[in-house]
Design an enzyme around this catalytic site. Sequence first.
Site, PDB file in Angstrom:
ATOM      1  N   TYR A 172      -1.458  -2.492  86.517  1.00  0.00           N
ATOM      2  CA  TYR A 172      -2.626  -1.611  86.646  1.00  0.00           C
ATOM      3  C   TYR A 172      -3.577  -1.868  85.484  1.00  0.00           C
ATOM      4  O   TYR A 172      -3.135  -2.133  84.354  1.00  0.00           O
ATOM      5  CB  TYR A 172      -2.161  -0.145  86.665  1.00  0.00           C
ATOM      6  CG  TYR A 172      -3.266   0.843  86.917  1.00  0.00           C
ATOM      7  CD1 TYR A 172      -4.169   0.670  87.963  1.00  0.00           C
ATOM      8  CD2 TYR A 172      -3.413   1.970  86.099  1.00  0.00           C
ATOM      9  CE1 TYR A 172      -5.186   1.576  88.190  1.00  0.00           C
ATOM     10  CE2 TYR A 172      -4.422   2.888  86.329  1.00  0.00           C
ATOM     11  CZ  TYR A 172      -5.310   2.685  87.369  1.00  0.00           C
ATOM     12  OH  TYR A 172      -6.317   3.590  87.587  1.00  0.00           O
ATOM     13  N   TYR A 182      -3.656   7.988  82.064  1.00  0.00           N
ATOM     14  CA  TYR A 182      -2.521   7.095  82.326  1.00  0.00           C
ATOM     15  C   TYR A 182      -1.765   6.954  81.009  1.00  0.00           C
ATOM     16  O   TYR A 182      -1.858   5.945  80.319  1.00  0.00           O
ATOM     17  CB  TYR A 182      -3.042   5.749  82.828  1.00  0.00           C
ATOM     18  CG  TYR A 182      -2.006   4.877  83.523  1.00  0.00           C
ATOM     19  CD1 TYR A 182      -1.563   5.177  84.802  1.00  0.00           C
ATOM     20  CD2 TYR A 182      -1.504   3.731  82.898  1.00  0.00           C
ATOM     21  CE1 TYR A 182      -0.637   4.365  85.439  1.00  0.00           C
ATOM     22  CE2 TYR A 182      -0.583   2.909  83.538  1.00  0.00           C
ATOM     23  CZ  TYR A 182      -0.157   3.230  84.803  1.00  0.00           C
ATOM     24  OH  TYR A 182       0.758   2.429  85.437  1.00  0.00           O
TER      25      TYR A 182
HETATM   26  P1  NAI Z   1       6.208   4.251  94.546  1.00  0.00           P
HETATM   27  O1  NAI Z   1       6.610   5.647  94.224  1.00  0.00           O
HETATM   28  O2  NAI Z   1       6.158   3.854  95.981  1.00  0.00           O
HETATM   29  O3  NAI Z   1       7.119   3.180  93.816  1.00  0.00           O
HETATM   30  C1  NAI Z   1       7.743   3.352  92.595  1.00  0.00           C
HETATM   31  C2  NAI Z   1       9.228   3.188  92.839  1.00  0.00           C
HETATM   32  O4  NAI Z   1       9.919   3.015  91.614  1.00  0.00           O
HETATM   33  C3  NAI Z   1       9.872   4.390  93.532  1.00  0.00           C
HETATM   34  O5  NAI Z   1      10.480   3.963  94.733  1.00  0.00           O
HETATM   35  C4  NAI Z   1      10.928   4.850  92.529  1.00  0.00           C
HETATM   36  O6  NAI Z   1      12.066   5.351  93.163  1.00  0.00           O
HETATM   37  C5  NAI Z   1      11.205   3.544  91.802  1.00  0.00           C
HETATM   38  N1  NAI Z   1      11.857   3.681  90.501  1.00  0.00           N
HETATM   39  C6  NAI Z   1      11.509   4.453  89.444  1.00  0.00           C
HETATM   40  N2  NAI Z   1      12.372   4.274  88.432  1.00  0.00           N
HETATM   41  C7  NAI Z   1      13.285   3.354  88.845  1.00  0.00           C
HETATM   42  C8  NAI Z   1      14.438   2.755  88.253  1.00  0.00           C
HETATM   43  N3  NAI Z   1      14.829   3.081  87.025  1.00  0.00           N
HETATM   44  N4  NAI Z   1      15.141   1.848  88.969  1.00  0.00           N
HETATM   45  C9  NAI Z   1      14.774   1.518  90.225  1.00  0.00           C
HETATM   46  N5  NAI Z   1      13.686   2.050  90.836  1.00  0.00           N
HETATM   47  C10 NAI Z   1      12.960   2.963  90.151  1.00  0.00           C
HETATM   48  O7  NAI Z   1       4.794   4.060  93.845  1.00  0.00           O
HETATM   49  P2  NAI Z   1       3.775   2.832  93.728  1.00  0.00           P
HETATM   50  O8  NAI Z   1       2.537   3.454  93.178  1.00  0.00           O
HETATM   51  O9  NAI Z   1       3.694   2.079  94.974  1.00  0.00           O
HETATM   52  O10 NAI Z   1       4.398   1.946  92.578  1.00  0.00           O
HETATM   53  C11 NAI Z   1       4.791   0.591  92.735  1.00  0.00           C
HETATM   54  C12 NAI Z   1       4.200  -0.250  91.615  1.00  0.00           C
HETATM   55  O11 NAI Z   1       2.788  -0.311  91.787  1.00  0.00           O
HETATM   56  C13 NAI Z   1       4.452   0.298  90.217  1.00  0.00           C
HETATM   57  O12 NAI Z   1       4.693  -0.761  89.320  1.00  0.00           O
HETATM   58  C14 NAI Z   1       3.103   0.931  89.898  1.00  0.00           C
HETATM   59  O13 NAI Z   1       2.873   1.050  88.499  1.00  0.00           O
HETATM   60  C15 NAI Z   1       2.176  -0.074  90.537  1.00  0.00           C
HETATM   61  N6  NAI Z   1       0.777   0.354  90.720  1.00  0.00           N
HETATM   62  C16 NAI Z   1       0.484   1.491  91.431  1.00  0.00           C
HETATM   63  C17 NAI Z   1      -0.833   1.901  91.585  1.00  0.00           C
HETATM   64  C18 NAI Z   1      -1.172   3.141  92.377  1.00  0.00           C
HETATM   65  O14 NAI Z   1      -2.310   3.618  92.316  1.00  0.00           O
HETATM   66  N7  NAI Z   1      -0.256   3.698  93.141  1.00  0.00           N
HETATM   67  C19 NAI Z   1      -1.958   1.137  90.994  1.00  0.00           C
HETATM   68  C20 NAI Z   1      -1.535  -0.080  90.314  1.00  0.00           C
HETATM   69  C21 NAI Z   1      -0.220  -0.419  90.169  1.00  0.00           C
END
Ligand code: NAI
Length: 286
Positions: A172, A182
Amino acid sequence: KGKRAFIAGVADDNGYGWAIAKSLAAAGAEILLGTWVPALNIFESSLRRGKFDESRALPDGSLMEITKVYPLDAVFDNLEDVPEDIKSNKRYAGSSKWTVQEVAESVKEDFGSIDILVHSLANGPEVTKPLLETSRKGYLAALSASSYSYVSLLKHFLPIINPGGSSISLTYIASERIIPGYGGGMSSAKAALESDTRVLAFEAGRKRKIRVNTISAGPLRSRAAKAIGFIDMMIDYSIANAPLQKELSAEEVGNAAAFLSSPLASAITGTVLYVDNGLNAMGVGV
Ligand code: NAI
């Protein structure tokens, strides 16, 4: 022959990991998922009960098949790392072999090798706190879950990623520009992840001819993003100010991930690819 992908960080159908799985499945890949242990039961039962069937639909009308879901907690590399309170926690005790090393071993046992490794996970317990108010513990926890988790995953999976394979993470823009809100060291964690992308591209490229890239994605209303608290504002801001004035869909990020994982991207490694409607290129909001 079809490729096999392991996607870490899928626990529902709202996030980037799910969308990436779908784009890879649409391109013919076999899908393996790594799901955070505390979220595993509800995810698997929702899958079984057909709650995700509508969002499993692929462009050709078929449903995405998920070959196997592995429990994973990416903050632990092996059993020696796991403290007693986690071992005895009933959500964890109900599953086994969920440390990074054990998951890689299980995937090797079950399938032998993979072609695509995706890291789509992050966690910062103090994300809602400004950096100046973040504790050492919170900062290091953000780095452990969001940055080192990727180093560890790639390290343990590298021996079973076929040459020519590829690895992707999600980052991000808060890593390089000020995004108030953030917090908790999450901006620092993304900066580390992007720097590590370059170093790991070198090391994995030389060692196993594996490509390593990260996608800097625009805002998406995922479960993780809703927990930060400002996601609707970021989406509105992007629609108002980005060169492309539309809401970003998770599918657009999924498609970019499928491209990066394909032979079409065979000379692309060590990069940060923006998939954000161009917002990163703006100097001021207009
Ligand atoms: P999401 O909630 O779908 O995905 C995050 C996942 O990480 C969840 O499934 C959670 O259970 C898992 N998680 C957390 N701690 C964990 C651990 N210790 N071991 C295994 N799994 C773990 O949310 P999102 O937003 O799709 O996130 C996916 C990636 O995208 C992340 O790296 C996030 O920082 C990145 N991202 C998200 C943006 C947004 O606006 N949603 C923007 C830019 C990047």
